[in-house]
Motif scaffolding. Structure first.
Motif, PDB file in Angstrom:
ATOM      1  N   GLY A 211      37.039  44.334  48.997  1.00 58.58           N
ATOM      2  CA  GLY A 211      38.210  44.013  48.251  1.00 58.58           C
ATOM      3  C   GLY A 211      37.963  43.333  46.858  1.00 58.58           C
ATOM      4  N   ILE A 212      38.981  43.076  46.125  1.00 57.25           N
ATOM      5  CA  ILE A 212      38.860  42.417  44.916  1.00 57.25           C
ATOM      6  C   ILE A 212      38.900  40.788  45.141  1.00 57.25           C
ATOM      7  N   PRO A 213      37.793  40.142  44.829  1.00 57.72           N
ATOM      8  CA  PRO A 213      37.763  38.699  44.893  1.00 57.72           C
ATOM      9  C   PRO A 213      38.776  37.910  44.123  1.00 57.72           C
ATOM     10  N   SER A 214      38.900  36.738  44.527  1.00 60.86           N
ATOM     11  CA  SER A 214      39.999  36.136  43.702  1.00 60.86           C
ATOM     12  C   SER A 214      39.093  35.437  42.612  1.00 60.86           C
ATOM     13  N   PHE A 215      39.862  34.975  41.382  1.00 60.29           N
ATOM     14  CA  PHE A 215      39.195  34.393  40.287  1.00 60.29           C
ATOM     15  C   PHE A 215      38.400  33.098  41.114  1.00 60.29           C
ATOM     16  N   GLY A 216      39.059  32.550  41.828  1.00 54.31           N
ATOM     17  CA  GLY A 216      38.332  31.290  42.574  1.00 54.31           C
ATOM     18  C   GLY A 216      36.917  31.714  43.170  1.00 54.31           C
ATOM     19  N   ALA A 217      37.109  32.725  43.723  1.00 55.07           N
ATOM     20  CA  ALA A 217      35.698  33.279  44.484  1.00 55.07           C
ATOM     21  C   ALA A 217      34.645  33.681  43.452  1.00 55.07           C
ATOM     22  N   VAL A 218      35.133  34.191  42.211  1.00 55.18           N
ATOM     23  CA  VAL A 218      34.143  34.435  41.266  1.00 55.18           C
ATOM     24  C   VAL A 218      33.767  33.169  40.625  1.00 55.18           C
ATOM     25  N   LEU A 219      34.359  32.250  40.305  1.00 58.65           N
ATOM     26  CA  LEU A 219      33.911  30.915  39.808  1.00 58.65           C
ATOM     27  C   LEU A 219      32.736  30.419  40.999  1.00 58.65           C
ATOM     28  N   ALA A 220      33.379  30.446  42.108  1.00 54.63           N
ATOM     29  CA  ALA A 220      32.315  29.838  43.273  1.00 54.63           C
ATOM     30  C   ALA A 220      31.176  30.648  43.411  1.00 54.63           C
ATOM     31  N   HIS A 221      31.285  31.884  43.259  1.00 57.59           N
ATOM     32  CA  HIS A 221      29.639  32.647  43.157  1.00 57.59           C
ATOM     33  C   HIS A 221      28.984  32.127  41.871  1.00 57.59           C
ATOM     34  N   MET A 222      29.726  32.011  40.797  1.00 62.09           N
ATOM     35  CA  MET A 222      28.978  31.511  39.271  1.00 62.09           C
ATOM     36  C   MET A 222      28.405  30.052  39.608  1.00 62.09           C
ATOM     37  N   ARG A 223      29.341  29.338  40.235  1.00 60.16           N
ATOM     38  CA  ARG A 223      28.809  27.722  40.431  1.00 60.16           C
ATOM     39  C   ARG A 223      27.530  27.761  41.423  1.00 60.16           C
ATOM     40  N   GLY A 224      27.694  28.744  42.335  1.00 57.72           N
ATOM     41  CA  GLY A 224      26.372  28.830  43.413  1.00 57.72           C
ATOM     42  C   GLY A 224      24.915  29.078  42.475  1.00 57.72           C
ATOM     43  N   GLN A 225      25.219  29.759  41.164  1.00 53.59           N
ATOM     44  CA  GLN A 225      23.889  30.035  40.499  1.00 53.59           C
ATOM     45  C   GLN A 225      24.385  29.483  39.157  1.00 53.59           C
ATOM     46  N   PHE A 226      24.634  28.022  39.243  1.00 59.28           N
ATOM     47  CA  PHE A 226      25.114  27.433  38.056  1.00 59.28           C
ATOM     48  C   PHE A 226      23.967  27.192  36.788  1.00 59.28           C
ATOM     49  N   SER A 227      22.921  27.081  37.176  1.00 59.02           N
ATOM     50  CA  SER A 227      21.941  26.940  36.108  1.00 59.02           C
ATOM     51  C   SER A 227      21.616  28.133  35.424  1.00 59.02           C
ATOM     52  N   ALA A 228      21.684  29.426  36.198  1.00 58.18           N
ATOM     53  CA  ALA A 228      21.591  30.791  35.439  1.00 58.18           C
ATOM     54  C   ALA A 228      22.576  30.965  34.803  1.00 58.18           C
ATOM     55  N   TYR A 229      23.920  31.237  35.228  1.00 60.56           N
ATOM     56  CA  TYR A 229      24.991  31.491  34.567  1.00 60.56           C
ATOM     57  C   TYR A 229      25.117  30.444  33.440  1.00 60.56           C
TER      58      TYR A 229
END
Length: 429
Positions: A211-229
């Motif tokens: 399903g479509i993840p929430s924007f919060g979930a997207v930000l959580a994914h990006m925070r998990g790879q914060f240095s890369a993003y």
């Protein structure tokens, strides 16, 4: 569908997206050739003019991109793009009816709203049709519109400005620059209709069936790879300041520093940005693919380091030349080298992002990229021109200062990004 037919349709699909992106850049950059007549008609300064090009366009382009990215991950992307094209085309035409700074600012906001639909959807669709080095090269070809659009705008606008005269009609008095806005805006409505005929690509890759993840979930994914993003976005934002801050002011630099006319700029700068920018973008995509074949999984970031490092000396030297021809020749090298990273940059985010997050992650990337490059780049050059170098005649020095500084900073940041980017790739594999 047979393999040959499928390949032909893939080429057609990419060609239509390029056409749409080209018109988006025509509509957003046509203003750069008409700095003086717009300033004279609206009685505004360089900084206000740069705000029309930058902040007015970028503020809603960037802020609308995130909710539109969510729509891209959920709904039919071709329809979203077609609606966006219709909005920005009508808004560009409305710029021709503007008689005040406020009216022009509002119309430019609407251009930004419409254009915010295109790239998140295009990136997502192309990632569903291509993978690996084919994706990098498809995105590099798509990004060629960044150079074709301004070239066409410069040539077409320059020719029209030389031929048009003020007219009085049913809608009032129209200066040549106002007529140009109407002429370049309305044809986009036909492209919107063509986009509606494209088939929606099937979603594939990691996360395609969830399903479509929430924007919060997207930000959580990006925070998990914060240095890369984070480092990737910052490095590319600095490169966008270098690129947009420079390319917006090149036509006016040629006029102020060397006395060129709009026609001179059209036939000089127009072909240079078309040829050098397009070849640079395609070359960058080819180099990134070649590096990938040689085992560099981070090639889409490496090409950004190469581009900024090699473009830097030309960004500094080009505006300081004694003749317009020498300045334009060095700017040709700057445009070629500075154009190289953008196909790889778009692909880099797709490769470390799950499928159903790609639209939203692309929107976050474009939010910062355009806020920095379009929103800040041109205005930063104008501010340095006025407040550091003393006014209109300081434009050349300001271009060298801003372009060179942004390039150096980008090299440093993207170099720091390489290791965390490889870790992010491994995490999603």
């Amino acid at each position: 569908m047979g393999e040959t037919e499928s390949r032909r349709y893939a080429i057609w699909f990419v060609a239509i997206l390029i056409l749409a992106y080209t018109f988006s850049y025509i509509d957003r950059t046509i203003l750069t050739l008409m700095v003086k007549p717009i300033r004279d008609s609206l009685q505004i300064s360089d900084v206000q003019l740069s705000l029309l090009h930058g902040l007015a366009f970028a503020i809603f382009y960037t802020f609308m991109g995130i909710p539109i990215g969510r729509l891209v991950d959920r709904y039919r992307r071709t329809v979203i793009v077609a609606i966006g094209i219709a909005i920005w085309s009508l808004a560009t035409a409305l710029c021709g009816f503007a008689a005040t700074f406020v009216a022009m600012f509002a119309a430019r906001i609407a251009v930004g709203v419409g254009e915010s639909t295109l790239s998140p959807a295009a990136y997502s669709m192309l990632a569903d049709k291509f993978s690996g080095k084919k994706l990098v090269r498809a995105l590099a070809v798509y990004q060629s519109a960044i150079y074709l659009g301004p070239a066409i705008a410069t040539l077409f606008g320059g020719v029209l400005l030389g031929k048009l005269a003020p007219v009085d009609g049913a809608f009032g008095h129209f200066e040549p620059w106002q007529q140009v806005f109407v002429a370049v805006g309305l044809p986009g409505l036909l492209i919107a209709l063509v986009v509606l005929t494209l088939r929606e690509p099937a979603r594939r890759g990691a996360g395609a069936t969830v399903g479509i993840p929430s924007f919060g979930a997207v930000l959580a994914h990006m925070r998990g790879q914060f240095s890369a993003y984070g480092l990737l976005i910052l490095g590319l934002c600095l490169q966008s300041v270098m690129w947009n801050g420079t390319t917006f002011w090149i036509p006016e630099h040629l006029k102020r520093a060397y006395g060129w006319s709009s026609s001179d700029v059209a036939w000089g700068y127009g072909p240079v940005i078309a040829i050098c920018g397009t070849l640079g973008g395609l070359t960058g995509g080819w180099i990134a693919g070649w590096l990938r074949d040689k085992g560099r999984s981070d090639s889409n970031v490496v090409i950004g380091v190469i581009a900024a490092a090699t473009a830097c000396p030309f960004a500094i030297a080009a505006p300081l030349m004694l003749s317009g021809q020498a300045s334009l020749a060095l700017y040709g090298m700057f445009l070629f080298l500075g154009a190289m990273p953008y196909g790889g940059a778009a692909a880099a985010f797709q490769e470390i992002t799950p499928n159903r997050m790609r639209g939203q992650v692309s929107a976050v990337y474009l939010f910062w990229l355009n806020l920095a490059g379009i929103g800040v780049g041109a205005t930063l050059v104008a501010l340095v021109t006025q407040h550091v170098y003393g006014g209109d005649h300081g434009l050349s020095a300001a271009l060298a200062t801003v372009g060179g500084s942004a390039a150096i900073a980008s090299v440093l940041v993207l170099t720091l990004c390489l290791a965390p980017y490889r870790r992010a790739q491994a995490a999603i594999a």
